[in-house]
Design a protein around this motif. Structure first.
Motif, short mmCIF file in Angstrom:
data_model
loop_
_atom_site.label_atom_id
_atom_site.label_comp_id
_atom_site.label_asym_id
_atom_site.label_seq_id
_atom_site.Cartn_x
_atom_site.Cartn_y
_atom_site.Cartn_z
N ILE A 145 -14.24 -5.58 12.31
CA ILE A 145 -14.25 -4.19 12.77
C ILE A 145 -13.27 -3.34 11.96
CG2 ILE A 145 -14.95 -4.61 15.18
CD1 ILE A 145 -11.94 -4.49 15.89
N ALA A 146 -13.45 -2.03 12.06
CA ALA A 146 -12.47 -1.09 11.50
C ALA A 146 -11.70 -0.49 12.68
CB ALA A 146 -13.18 -0.01 10.71
N ILE A 147 -10.45 -0.10 12.42
CA ILE A 147 -9.61 0.44 13.50
C ILE A 147 -9.09 1.80 13.04
CG2 ILE A 147 -7.59 0.00 14.96
CD1 ILE A 147 -7.90 -2.99 14.23
N PRO A 148 -9.67 2.91 13.56
CA PRO A 148 -9.28 4.24 13.07
C PRO A 148 -7.78 4.50 13.21
CG PRO A 148 -11.18 4.36 14.53
CD PRO A 148 -10.67 2.96 14.62
N GLN A 149 -7.21 5.17 12.21
CA GLN A 149 -5.79 5.56 12.22
C GLN A 149 -5.73 7.08 12.09
OE1 GLN A 149 -3.02 3.15 12.44
NE2 GLN A 149 -4.94 2.30 13.26
N THR A 150 -5.56 7.74 13.23
CA THR A 150 -5.59 9.21 13.20
C THR A 150 -4.41 9.77 12.38
OG1 THR A 150 -4.59 9.04 15.36
CG2 THR A 150 -6.88 9.72 15.33
N ALA A 151 -3.27 9.06 12.39
CA ALA A 151 -2.08 9.57 11.68
C ALA A 151 -2.38 9.83 10.20
CB ALA A 151 -0.94 8.56 11.80
N VAL A 152 -3.29 9.05 9.62
CA VAL A 152 -3.59 9.24 8.20
C VAL A 152 -5.08 9.56 7.99
CG1 VAL A 152 -1.73 7.96 7.06
CG2 VAL A 152 -3.65 6.70 8.05
N ASP A 153 -5.78 9.82 9.11
CA ASP A 153 -7.18 10.19 9.05
C ASP A 153 -7.99 9.17 8.22
OD1 ASP A 153 -9.43 11.62 9.49
OD2 ASP A 153 -9.12 13.02 7.81
N ASP A 154 -7.86 7.91 8.59
CA ASP A 154 -8.54 6.85 7.82
C ASP A 154 -9.04 5.78 8.78
OD1 ASP A 154 -9.52 5.76 5.54
OD2 ASP A 154 -7.60 5.17 4.69
N ILE A 155 -9.93 4.93 8.28
CA ILE A 155 -10.44 3.85 9.12
C ILE A 155 -10.31 2.50 8.40
CG2 ILE A 155 -12.04 4.74 10.89
CD1 ILE A 155 -14.18 4.95 8.78
N PRO A 156 -9.08 1.95 8.42
CA PRO A 156 -8.89 0.64 7.79
C PRO A 156 -9.53 -0.48 8.63
CG PRO A 156 -6.89 1.29 8.93
CD PRO A 156 -7.84 2.45 9.05
N ARG A 197 7.73 -4.92 -3.50
CA ARG A 197 8.77 -4.49 -4.46
C ARG A 197 9.12 -5.62 -5.43
NH1 ARG A 197 11.11 -1.43 0.45
NH2 ARG A 197 10.24 0.62 0.03
N ARG A 198 9.03 -6.88 -4.92
CA ARG A 198 9.34 -8.01 -5.80
C ARG A 198 8.25 -8.21 -6.86
NH1 ARG A 198 10.19 -11.63 -2.00
NH2 ARG A 198 8.62 -13.21 -2.41
N TYR A 199 7.01 -7.92 -6.49
CA TYR A 199 5.90 -8.22 -7.41
C TYR A 199 5.44 -6.99 -8.22
CZ TYR A 199 5.16 -12.89 -5.48
OH TYR A 199 5.31 -14.22 -5.12
N TYR A 200 5.72 -5.78 -7.70
CA TYR A 200 5.23 -4.57 -8.37
C TYR A 200 6.40 -3.64 -8.65
CZ TYR A 200 0.75 -6.28 -6.69
OH TYR A 200 -0.34 -7.07 -6.44
N PRO A 201 6.86 -3.55 -9.89
CA PRO A 201 8.01 -2.69 -10.21
C PRO A 201 7.81 -1.25 -9.71
CG PRO A 201 7.44 -4.06 -12.09
CD PRO A 201 6.40 -4.31 -11.06
N ALA A 202 6.55 -0.75 -9.77
CA ALA A 202 6.31 0.65 -9.37
C ALA A 202 6.48 0.85 -7.87
CB ALA A 202 4.91 1.08 -9.80
N ALA A 203 6.57 -0.25 -7.11
CA ALA A 203 6.72 -0.11 -5.66
C ALA A 203 8.19 -0.01 -5.24
CB ALA A 203 6.07 -1.30 -4.96
N ARG A 204 9.11 -0.16 -6.22
CA ARG A 204 10.52 -0.27 -5.83
C ARG A 204 11.02 0.97 -5.09
NH1 ARG A 204 11.90 -3.48 -11.17
NH2 ARG A 204 11.04 -5.45 -10.44
N GLU A 205 10.54 2.14 -5.52
CA GLU A 205 11.01 3.38 -4.87
C GLU A 205 10.00 3.90 -3.85
OE1 GLU A 205 14.01 4.53 -5.68
OE2 GLU A 205 14.16 2.86 -7.10
N ALA A 206 8.92 3.14 -3.62
CA ALA A 206 7.83 3.67 -2.76
C ALA A 206 8.29 3.82 -1.32
CB ALA A 206 6.64 2.72 -2.83
N LYS A 207 7.78 4.86 -0.68
CA LYS A 207 8.10 5.10 0.73
C LYS A 207 6.84 4.88 1.57
CE LYS A 207 11.99 8.14 0.15
NZ LYS A 207 12.03 7.80 -1.30
N VAL A 208 7.05 4.33 2.77
CA VAL A 208 5.92 4.06 3.66
C VAL A 208 5.64 5.32 4.47
CG1 VAL A 208 5.09 2.61 5.56
CG2 VAL A 208 6.64 1.66 3.83
N ILE A 209 4.42 5.86 4.33
CA ILE A 209 4.02 7.03 5.12
C ILE A 209 3.49 6.57 6.48
CG2 ILE A 209 2.51 9.09 5.20
CD1 ILE A 209 4.34 9.19 2.77
N HIS A 210 2.73 5.48 6.44
CA HIS A 210 2.17 4.95 7.69
C HIS A 210 1.92 3.46 7.50
CE1 HIS A 210 -0.03 4.86 11.46
NE2 HIS A 210 -1.04 4.26 10.86
N SER A 211 2.26 2.70 8.54
CA SER A 211 2.01 1.26 8.46
C SER A 211 1.22 0.83 9.70
CB SER A 211 3.36 0.55 8.38
OG SER A 211 3.19 -0.80 8.68
#
Ligand SMILES: Cc1cc2nc3c(=O)[nH]c(=O)nc-3n(C[C@H](O)[C@H](O)[C@H](O)COP(=O)(O)OP(=O)(O)OC[C@H]3O[C@@H](n4cnc5c(N)ncnc54)[C@H](O)[C@@H]3O)c2cc1C
Length: 444
Positions: A40-51, A369-383
């Motif tokens: 199933i997919a579980i809608p996430q209204t906070a980011v308007d998506d259906i993961p 962050r350990r596997y992807y250098p570009a993720a080191r400064e990334a911020k989580v908008i929604h989890s």
């Protein structure tokens, strides 16, 4: 015939469609408020998506699942790109192709971090494993996958690079506890299917969310074929009279009569439903031997790209826990205007599942962050964290042949679901193949 299907997961939905296609009058009974079961997919209204509740990948040999998609009109939403990635700590990337030169490199033992003589040992061990998958040693179900690896001389580095992950991905469980016969049977099935379908073994993915792929399209098909769907209709037990199925009784006491019933619930929900079936004790004993395996999926919406180079990447060195990262931009053609969406899957997540949402998010971000250098400064908008303690089932040594057949001793009653006996283990294909077999049983 008047047919009842218990359970609205893939096995139940496929059974309903295929019986209705034959002109039978079908009612689908689902205990929850909606269909889809474990897909199933579980809608996430906070980011308007259906993961999704968890990334589902396809194998090219998934014949019955693809047939089901044909029936509900969504086969065009599955893609087999022919490659995946392996990612090392620090960011090094290597693409794994399933056929051609890439496939040959793997066959010759050329795996990430496998060097020198170990390449030769890996090639020899892999050849032995595939030979033994076809002509299986008699004791394969008495040993674990790890013991099998040792027996064929697979180097530790090759296990870390690929084989431990393959066993977790295929069997759902760690090599140290999974029966060696489960991966061996799957290799044999994969090779047989590749020859039969004239398609090299490959892994693919849906290009839409699971609701669009399976649920909405099934519902449209049900309307077209006249299948009646009743949600919030938990079945208490199947009713049997004089060796013939009579119908079912719902939890609230309502009785529904039918000429045939397909019971397509999960393995851990079958106890009690079949008490009136003569062989119920054997079925319940089998059920106890199929142990539940947890999967934790984390849908991470970030403020930036992390630099994945393939649609799906396996993280090197999972130490008996398969860790994968999926790039939803690539897979779904998603536009990353506000957020970048990456989902991670941890199979056999016995420890991780106990964490709080914050702990799981922090842990997954630390991994990225350990596997992807570009993720080191990334911020989580929604989890969005999906813990599924009962995701798949595992088979320990000594359990070969315990999964029950679809046919029961009761006339008009068949079993379906990924846990019943099929050519596959706990997969979407197992669920659909079981449905095809259950439909054949009740039609016969
Ligand atoms: C996170 C995750 C990742 C996965 N990844 C993959 C993958 O990559 N590839 C793959 O092939 N497979 C994968 N799987 C496995 C796959 O999802 C399952 O094998 C498949 O969906 C099982 O379908 P099913 O119909 O047998 O069972 P389910 O989907 O569990 O359906 C059973 C249904 O029966 C209903 N039910 C139960 N009891 C009753 C009752 N008494 N009355 C009425 N209804 C009842 C339930 O509510 C449920 O809807 C994954 C599973 C999970 C959870």
């Amino acid at each position: 015939m008047k047919c009842l299907i218990i359970g609205g997961g893939l096995a139940g939905m496929a059974s309903a469609v295929w019986l209705a296609e034959k002109g039978h009058q079908v009612t689908l009974l689902e205990k929850r408020g909606s269909l889809g079961g474990r897909t199933i997919a579980i809608p996430q209204t906070a980011v308007d998506d259906i993961p999704d509740n968890g990334q589902h990948v396809f194998a090219s040999g998934y014949e019955y699942l693809l047939r089901f998609l044909d029936s509900i009109g969504t086969r065009q939403h599955v893609c087999f790109p022919g490659h995946m990635g392996v990612r090392m700590p620090g960011g090094e990337f290597r693409q794994t192709a399933f056929w051609g030169l890439g496939g040959l490199r793997i066959a010759l033992g050329d795996l990430p971090c496998v060097h020198g003589l170990d390449k030769l040992r890996t090639a020899r061990a892999q050849a032995r494993m595939f030979a033994q998958a076809i002509r299986q040693p008699a004791d394969l179900d008495q040993i674990t996958a790890e013991e099998w690896f040792n027996r064929v001389g697979l180097p530790e580095a090759a296990r870390k690079a690929m084989w431990d992950g393959i066993v977790v991905g295929l069997t759902g469980d760690k090599p140290a506890i999974s029966s060696a016969k489960v991966p061996a049977d799957l290799f044999a099935t994969g090779m047989r299917q590749a020859v039969r379908m004239r398609t090299p073994v490959s892994i693919g993915y849906p290009t839409v969310d699971l609701d669009t792929l399976f649920v909405r399209s099934s519902e449209r098909t049900f309307v077209r074929l006249g299948v009646q769907v009743r949600t919030r209709a938990p079945v208490r037990h199947v009713d049997v009279d004089n060796g013939k199925v009579r119908g079912v009784t719902l939890l609230d006491g309502e009785q529904i009569e039918a000429d045939c019933v397909i019971c397509a619930v999960q393995v851990w929900r079958v106890r009690g439903l079949l008490d009136q079936v003569p062989e119920h004790a054997t079925i319940y004993r089998a059920v106890e031997q199929l142990t539940a395996v947890p999967i934790v999926s984390v849908n991470l919406y970030l403020d930036r790209d992390i630099g994945m180079q393939d649609w799906g990447e396996v993280l090197y060195g999972g130490e008996g826990v398969l860790e994968q990262v999926w790039d939803r931009q690539r897979m779904h053609g998603r536009k990353a205007d506000k957020t970048w969406f990456f989902s991670t899957t941890v199979s056999a997540a016995y420890e991780l599942i106990k964490g709080t949402n914050q702990e799981i998010t922090d842990r997954q971000m630390a991994v990225l962050r350990r596997y992807y250098p570009a993720a080191r400064e990334a911020k989580v908008i929604h989890s969005h964290i999906v813990r599924m303690p009962h995701s798949t089932f595992a088979q320990r040594p000594g359990t070969a042949g315990v999964r029950p057949l679809q046919r029961t001793s009761v006339k008009g009653l068949a079993l379906a679901g990924d846990w019943t006996r099929t050519d596959w283990t706990t997969t979407m294909e197992g669920a659909c193949q079981s449905a095809a077999r259950a439909v054949a049983v009740v039609l016969a």
